[in-house]
Scaffold this active site. Structure first.
Site, mmCIF file in Angstrom:
data_model
loop_
_atom_site.group_PDB
_atom_site.id
_atom_site.type_symbol
_atom_site.label_atom_id
_atom_site.label_comp_id
_atom_site.label_asym_id
_atom_site.label_seq_id
_atom_site.Cartn_x
_atom_site.Cartn_y
_atom_site.Cartn_z
ATOM 1 N N ASN A 113 0.868 -1.182 0.000
ATOM 2 C CA ASN A 113 0.000 0.000 0.000
ATOM 3 C C ASN A 113 0.901 1.226 0.000
ATOM 4 O O ASN A 113 1.511 1.552 1.015
ATOM 5 C CB ASN A 113 -0.882 -0.040 1.262
ATOM 6 C CG ASN A 113 -1.689 1.221 1.444
ATOM 7 O OD1 ASN A 113 -1.793 2.044 0.527
ATOM 8 N ND2 ASN A 113 -2.259 1.399 2.633
ATOM 9 N N TRP A 114 0.979 1.881 -1.150
ATOM 10 C CA TRP A 114 1.912 3.012 -1.271
ATOM 11 C C TRP A 114 1.339 4.289 -0.659
ATOM 12 O O TRP A 114 2.020 5.316 -0.620
ATOM 13 C CB TRP A 114 2.278 3.239 -2.748
ATOM 14 C CG TRP A 114 3.093 2.129 -3.352
ATOM 15 C CD1 TRP A 114 3.471 0.950 -2.738
ATOM 16 C CD2 TRP A 114 3.652 2.079 -4.677
ATOM 17 N NE1 TRP A 114 4.215 0.179 -3.605
ATOM 18 C CE2 TRP A 114 4.344 0.850 -4.803
ATOM 19 C CE3 TRP A 114 3.641 2.948 -5.773
ATOM 20 C CZ2 TRP A 114 5.012 0.473 -5.980
ATOM 21 C CZ3 TRP A 114 4.302 2.584 -6.937
ATOM 22 C CH2 TRP A 114 4.983 1.365 -7.040
ATOM 23 N N LYS A 115 0.109 4.248 -0.238
ATOM 24 C CA LYS A 115 -0.538 5.414 0.392
ATOM 25 C C LYS A 115 -0.363 6.666 -0.481
ATOM 26 O O LYS A 115 -0.301 6.567 -1.691
ATOM 27 C CB LYS A 115 -0.012 5.620 1.807
ATOM 28 C CG LYS A 115 -0.099 4.358 2.657
ATOM 29 C CD LYS A 115 0.095 4.623 4.107
ATOM 30 C CE LYS A 115 0.128 3.293 4.865
ATOM 31 N NZ LYS A 115 0.101 3.436 6.308
ATOM 32 N N HIS A 150 -9.500 0.833 4.892
ATOM 33 C CA HIS A 150 -8.218 1.019 5.596
ATOM 34 C C HIS A 150 -8.448 1.905 6.822
ATOM 35 O O HIS A 150 -9.253 2.837 6.776
ATOM 36 C CB HIS A 150 -7.201 1.662 4.648
ATOM 37 C CG HIS A 150 -5.813 1.626 5.202
ATOM 38 N ND1 HIS A 150 -5.383 2.524 6.142
ATOM 39 C CD2 HIS A 150 -4.780 0.782 4.981
ATOM 40 C CE1 HIS A 150 -4.123 2.246 6.462
ATOM 41 N NE2 HIS A 150 -3.734 1.186 5.767
ATOM 42 N N GLU A 160 -6.858 4.265 8.056
ATOM 43 C CA GLU A 160 -6.665 5.706 7.855
ATOM 44 C C GLU A 160 -7.939 6.333 7.294
ATOM 45 O O GLU A 160 -8.300 7.457 7.638
ATOM 46 C CB GLU A 160 -5.456 5.940 6.935
ATOM 47 C CG GLU A 160 -4.149 5.722 7.696
ATOM 48 C CD GLU A 160 -2.974 5.274 6.854
ATOM 49 O OE1 GLU A 160 -3.015 5.377 5.614
ATOM 50 O OE2 GLU A 160 -1.991 4.783 7.455
ATOM 51 N N GLU A 174 -5.414 -5.434 10.441
ATOM 52 C CA GLU A 174 -4.402 -4.414 10.679
ATOM 53 C C GLU A 174 -4.690 -3.702 11.994
ATOM 54 O O GLU A 174 -5.490 -2.748 12.021
ATOM 55 C CB GLU A 174 -4.424 -3.387 9.546
ATOM 56 C CG GLU A 174 -4.155 -3.962 8.178
ATOM 57 C CD GLU A 174 -3.566 -2.924 7.253
ATOM 58 O OE1 GLU A 174 -2.427 -3.110 6.839
ATOM 59 O OE2 GLU A 174 -4.232 -1.912 6.998
ATOM 60 N N GLY A 213 2.257 1.924 10.857
ATOM 61 C CA GLY A 213 3.176 3.058 10.726
ATOM 62 C C GLY A 213 3.861 3.442 12.031
ATOM 63 O O GLY A 213 4.491 4.495 12.119
ATOM 64 N N SER A 256 3.342 -2.460 10.348
ATOM 65 C CA SER A 256 4.797 -2.447 10.485
ATOM 66 C C SER A 256 5.448 -3.768 10.094
ATOM 67 O O SER A 256 6.381 -4.234 10.754
ATOM 68 C CB SER A 256 5.196 -2.044 11.915
ATOM 69 O OG SER A 256 4.706 -0.750 12.211
ATOM 70 N N GLY A 292 2.776 -1.268 4.359
ATOM 71 C CA GLY A 292 2.773 0.157 4.062
ATOM 72 C C GLY A 292 4.186 0.644 3.807
ATOM 73 O O GLY A 292 4.731 0.490 2.710
ATOM 74 N N GLY A 293 4.799 1.222 4.844
ATOM 75 C CA GLY A 293 6.117 1.868 4.719
ATOM 76 C C GLY A 293 7.153 1.050 3.961
ATOM 77 O O GLY A 293 7.838 1.571 3.065
HETATM 78 C C1 PEP Z 1 -0.776 -0.099 5.979
HETATM 79 O O1 PEP Z 1 -0.768 1.010 5.510
HETATM 80 O O2 PEP Z 1 -1.713 -0.850 5.667
HETATM 81 C C2 PEP Z 1 0.300 -0.500 6.878
HETATM 82 C C3 PEP Z 1 0.216 -1.660 7.463
HETATM 83 O O3 PEP Z 1 1.342 0.376 7.056
HETATM 84 P P1 PEP Z 1 2.775 0.060 7.749
HETATM 85 O O4 PEP Z 1 3.283 -1.217 7.128
HETATM 86 O O5 PEP Z 1 3.622 1.235 7.416
HETATM 87 O O6 PEP Z 1 2.525 -0.096 9.207
#
Ligand code: PEP
Length: 251
Positions: free
Chosen positions: A9-11, A95, A97, A167, A173, A213, A234-235
């Site tokens: 997920n490049w957000k 998600h 967010e 999640e 994050g 993470s 994500g990251g």
């Molecule tokens: C996500 O955005 O779905 C996520 C899990 O982010 P991260 O891996 O950065 O925690």
């Protein structure tokens, strides 16, 4: 057996040029992978350009959101139909967010799931508890509501086009990952819920990803758990080497 899925997920990151660069690196490094489904979700503006780069590779394109209507007077929105036209095979829905920053409800997310499936795309339905909900003992109740409402009025046949992503909000994050025991406990709980809502075969075949993470140094242990079928990243999905190491996990 369930085919593992690693999704990035490049957000809200990367210009079209930058997204093309990362997509090219991933195709170069991952063109041989058959064991795992690989999905990347860039921003909307980069979708057609990235779709051209992924064509003919095992990597699939996803979007990060959609509106629950195919076309019409919905200024500023984008539909599963048009995302499919841009090359998407899947859409990330619900998600945390979006739930938190844009106040998306379970009912709205359920409508998005239905529209996504009706357009022939896969829905990646995200759910997860906040730290407060976990600490107050409300976690299982919250997850049950998110899942039941999110999957309302779906048939077992439609469930073959749904991927669930657990999640925990406190792990996204933050650099804090759920322990493998914590993640396995919730994944097994979710699979039990899917069995209760649908049937045993649907539960056995349903892919449940962990997100929060995920990094090269924790993916191997997570993937060794029985009910963890992959990861939503994500990251670490923004760095080619990290994402490739996650895709090539060792379990
Ligand atoms: C996500 O955005 O779905 C996520 C899990 O982010 P991260 O891996 O950065 O925690």
């Amino acid at each position: 057996m369930r085919k593992p899925v690693i999704a990035g997920n490049w957000k809200l990151n990367k210009t079209i040029n930058e997204a093309e660069g990362l997509a090219r690196q991933l195709v170069d490094k991952l063109h041989h992978v058959t064991r795992t489904e690989i999905i990347i979700a860039p921003v909307f503006t980069a979708l057609p350009a990235v779709a051209r780069i992924l064509a003919g590779s095992p990597l699939q394109l996803a979007a990060q959101n959609c509106y629950p209507q195919e076309t019409g007077a919905f200024t500023g929105e984008i539909s599963p139909l048009l995302l499919k036209d841009a090359g998407c095979k899947a859409i990330i829905l619900g998600h945390s967010e979006r739930r938190q920053l844009l106040a998306e409800s379970d009912e709205l997310i359920n409508r998005k799931v239905h529209t996504t499936l009706a357009s022939g795309l896969t829905a990646i339905l995200c759910l997860g508890e906040t730290l407060e909900e976990r600490n107050s003992g409300a976690m299982f109740e919250v997850l049950t509501r998110q899942l039941k409402v999110g999957l309302a009025k779906l048939t077992p046949a439609q469930m073959t086009q749904v991927i669930i992503a657990y999640e925990p909000v406190w792990a996204i994050g933050t650099g804090k990952t759920a322990s493998t025991d914590q993640a396995q406990e919730v994944h097994s709980f979710i699979r039990g819920l899917v069995m209760g809502l649908f049937n045993q075969a649907t539960a056995d075949n349903c892919r449940i990803l962990y997100g929060g993470s995920v990094k090269p140094d924790n993916i191997d242990a997570l993937m060794a758990e029985d009910d963890i079928d992959g990861a939503l990243v994500g990251g670490a999905s923004l760095k080619a080497n990290d994402f490739c190491r996650i895709v090539e996990y060792q379990a």
